[in-house]
Each structure stands twice: as structure tokens, then as C-alpha cells.
Design a protein around this motif. Structure first.
Motif, PDB file in Angstrom:
ATOM      1  N   ASN A 100     -18.166   7.147  23.229  1.00  0.00           N
ATOM      2  CA  ASN A 100     -17.127   8.123  22.912  1.00  0.00           C
ATOM      3  C   ASN A 100     -16.474   7.862  21.556  1.00  0.00           C
ATOM      4  O   ASN A 100     -15.535   8.559  21.166  1.00  0.00           O
ATOM      5  CB  ASN A 100     -16.061   8.145  24.006  1.00  0.00           C
ATOM      6  CG  ASN A 100     -15.395   6.782  24.196  1.00  0.00           C
ATOM      7  OD1 ASN A 100     -15.650   5.847  23.447  1.00  0.00           O
ATOM      8  ND2 ASN A 100     -14.556   6.680  25.218  1.00  0.00           N
ATOM      9  N   GLY A 101     -16.958   6.825  20.844  1.00  0.00           N
ATOM     10  CA  GLY A 101     -16.440   6.507  19.517  1.00  0.00           C
ATOM     11  C   GLY A 101     -15.196   5.652  19.517  1.00  0.00           C
ATOM     12  O   GLY A 101     -14.705   5.270  18.453  1.00  0.00           O
ATOM     13  N   LYS A 102     -14.657   5.303  20.697  1.00  0.00           N
ATOM     14  CA  LYS A 102     -13.443   4.503  20.789  1.00  0.00           C
ATOM     15  C   LYS A 102     -13.789   3.018  20.894  1.00  0.00           C
ATOM     16  O   LYS A 102     -14.885   2.658  21.323  1.00  0.00           O
ATOM     17  CB  LYS A 102     -12.611   4.948  21.996  1.00  0.00           C
ATOM     18  CG  LYS A 102     -12.122   6.396  21.874  1.00  0.00           C
ATOM     19  CD  LYS A 102     -11.353   6.831  23.117  1.00  0.00           C
ATOM     20  CE  LYS A 102     -10.893   8.284  22.978  1.00  0.00           C
ATOM     21  NZ  LYS A 102     -10.167   8.765  24.176  1.00  0.00           N
ATOM     22  N   HIS A 103     -12.827   2.175  20.488  1.00  0.00           N
ATOM     23  CA  HIS A 103     -13.044   0.736  20.457  1.00  0.00           C
ATOM     24  C   HIS A 103     -12.474   0.080  21.715  1.00  0.00           C
ATOM     25  O   HIS A 103     -11.387   0.442  22.177  1.00  0.00           O
ATOM     26  CB  HIS A 103     -12.387   0.116  19.222  1.00  0.00           C
ATOM     27  CG  HIS A 103     -12.999   0.570  17.936  1.00  0.00           C
ATOM     28  ND1 HIS A 103     -12.436   0.342  16.707  1.00  0.00           N
ATOM     29  CD2 HIS A 103     -14.142   1.241  17.690  1.00  0.00           C
ATOM     30  CE1 HIS A 103     -13.198   0.854  15.764  1.00  0.00           C
ATOM     31  NE2 HIS A 103     -14.238   1.399  16.332  1.00  0.00           N
ATOM     32  N   TYR A 104     -13.199  -0.924  22.211  1.00  0.00           N
ATOM     33  CA  TYR A 104     -12.791  -1.634  23.422  1.00  0.00           C
ATOM     34  C   TYR A 104     -12.971  -3.136  23.230  1.00  0.00           C
ATOM     35  O   TYR A 104     -13.910  -3.589  22.567  1.00  0.00           O
ATOM     36  CB  TYR A 104     -13.641  -1.203  24.623  1.00  0.00           C
ATOM     37  CG  TYR A 104     -13.483   0.243  25.030  1.00  0.00           C
ATOM     38  CD1 TYR A 104     -12.728   0.597  26.142  1.00  0.00           C
ATOM     39  CD2 TYR A 104     -14.095   1.259  24.305  1.00  0.00           C
ATOM     40  CE1 TYR A 104     -12.584   1.935  26.521  1.00  0.00           C
ATOM     41  CE2 TYR A 104     -13.949   2.593  24.672  1.00  0.00           C
ATOM     42  CZ  TYR A 104     -13.196   2.921  25.782  1.00  0.00           C
ATOM     43  OH  TYR A 104     -13.055   4.234  26.148  1.00  0.00           O
TER      44      TYR A 104
END
Length: 228
Positions: free
Chosen positions: A41-45
Motif C-alpha cells: 500500500n506504499g506505507k512504512h511499517y
């Protein structure tokens, strides 16, 4: 903050039935392992558990308050805390020299960085493990001039800080980029190949065997070695 195993699937946090929970709450302290992962989703974790897949969005976490066995704290919500972890041979400590400056973070899917609302003050110290010129530093060009604008990566975090705002204990080798999105490498020793979850593929690459394309540097939790 919810805990995720993928970009769309949540998972409980904790290793035992009595410790499992589906949310982390404001003010809780959690240990993260390695750098961030970018999901589909392009988000960082950040990885917060193992060996199961347990991740928390980086946007839901505050400043680093300690690394390894060292801890520090700061009551200002505008100011990140000092990064006090041990310094490796390819790392150095930088000291903020300007009255106030902001930290930067990477733009998802791009090499460039953008300013955050995390502000640090004069005298704050950080361990950094990379110094870059070119695209990520916002210069738009490459070069090996030590006086050119460059940007340091703060070890163990998602943050960067510009070299003209700090004084470094020693000079790091400058990595220069101009619209770079890949590198070619060879192995200087036999290496094992892993999946993203830290499990082995039971494949070993021989020393100086082939040239390999790499797209990014990531940290994974290897359960059998109990380390990132």
C-alpha cells in the motif's frame, strides 16, 4: 495503533495467549527491529515481533527513546531524543550545531526526502550510518566535494538530517546518487538467502559468483539467530 501481518490483515501482538492484544495505546513503549518495510500500500511499517509477522505503521510511533541497552527521554513533543546506540566502524556521531533544525524522512516510492515535524535542538547527538549527496539530499546532482550539501541517515530510525546542521566526529564516505534506483553487487563471502520474514530459502550464493542487482537495503528479523 493496530498490529498488522500484511497491509490489509491485522494480527495480535504478543507471544503468549495471556499477552496477546490487538492494539497498542498512546504512551506505550514498543521495541522495533531494523529499518522500516514498505508494504504494497506504499506505507512504512516497523517490525515489532517475531518470528510471526507483526508490524506497526511508522506514522503511529513517536521518537526513538533508546537503542540496544541505552535509553534517554525528552518531554518535548516537538523534539526527538538522542540516538545513543554504539557506534560501528562505518558510523559516526553527529552533534547538532544550529539552534533548531528539523528531521527528514523518505518519500514513499522515491529516493528523495521530505521534512517532518520532528525538531531537534543544538547539542543533540545522533549515531549516523550513511551520508548521501545527490537526489536524496535534494542537490539534484552528484559530486565528491566534501563541502557539497549532503544528508546523514540516523541509525535505527526512519530519519535523515542535513550535514550543514551538524558537526560529525569523523567523516563518512559519501554515497552519491542522481536518479539512482538500483545497484549492482558481488558477494565478498558466501551468503545465505532469506525470505522477507527471516526464514531461510536454503540457498547460498558463492563468493564472487555473479553480479546481482539490488534495489534497497532492509533489515529482517532472523529468528534462528535471534537478531536483525
Amino acid at each position: 495503533a493496530y498490529i498488522y501481518r500484511t497491509s490489509t490483515q491485522r494480527t495480535p501482538y504478543g507471544m503468549t495467549a495471556s499477552s496477546k492484544k490487538w492494539k497498542l495505546y498512546k504512551g506505550e513503549i514498543v521495541t522495533t527491529y531494523g529499518g522500516y518495510y514498505t508494504f504494497k500500500n506504499g506505507k512504512h511499517y516497523f517490525k515489532v515481533g517475531g518470528p510471526r509477522k507483526q508490524y506497526v505503521r511508522t506514522a503511529n510511533l513517536g521518537p526513538v527513546i533508546g537503542t540496544n541497552t541505552s535509553t534517554s527521554s525528552n518531554n518535548s513533543s516537538n523534539t526527538t531524543t538522542n540516538n545513543t546506540q554504539p557506534v560501528g566502524k562505518d558510523e559516526t556521531t553527529v552533534t547538532v550545531t544550529t539552534p533548531y533544525t528539523y528531521l527528514f524522512t523518505e518519500v514513499p516510492g522515491k529516493i528523495e526526502v521530505q521534512r517532518t515535524n520532528k525538531r531537534v535542538k543544538k547539542g543533540d547527538k545522533f549515531v549516523v550510518d550513511r551520508l548521501e549527496q545527490g537526489t536524496r539530499a535534494g542537490t539534484g546532482q552528484d559530486g565528491d566535494d566534501d563541502n557539497e550539501l549532503a544528508i546523514y541517515h540516523i541509525k535505527g530510525t526512519d530519519y535523515w538530517i542535513y550535514n550543514n546542521d551538524v558537526q560529525a566526529a569523523k567523516q563518512l564516505s559519501v554515497q552519491s546518487y542522481n536518479k539512482t534506483d538500483k545497484s549492482l553487487i558481488t558477494m565478498d563471502q558466501p551468503v545465505e538467502v532469506y525470505n522477507a520474514d527471516g526464514t531461510s530459502q536454503n540457498i547460498r550464493i558463492k563468493k564472487n559468483d555473479l553480479v546481482w542487482r539490488v534495489d534497497s537495503l532492509s533489515y529482517i528479523w532472523v529468528a534462528k539467530e535471534n537478531k536483525a
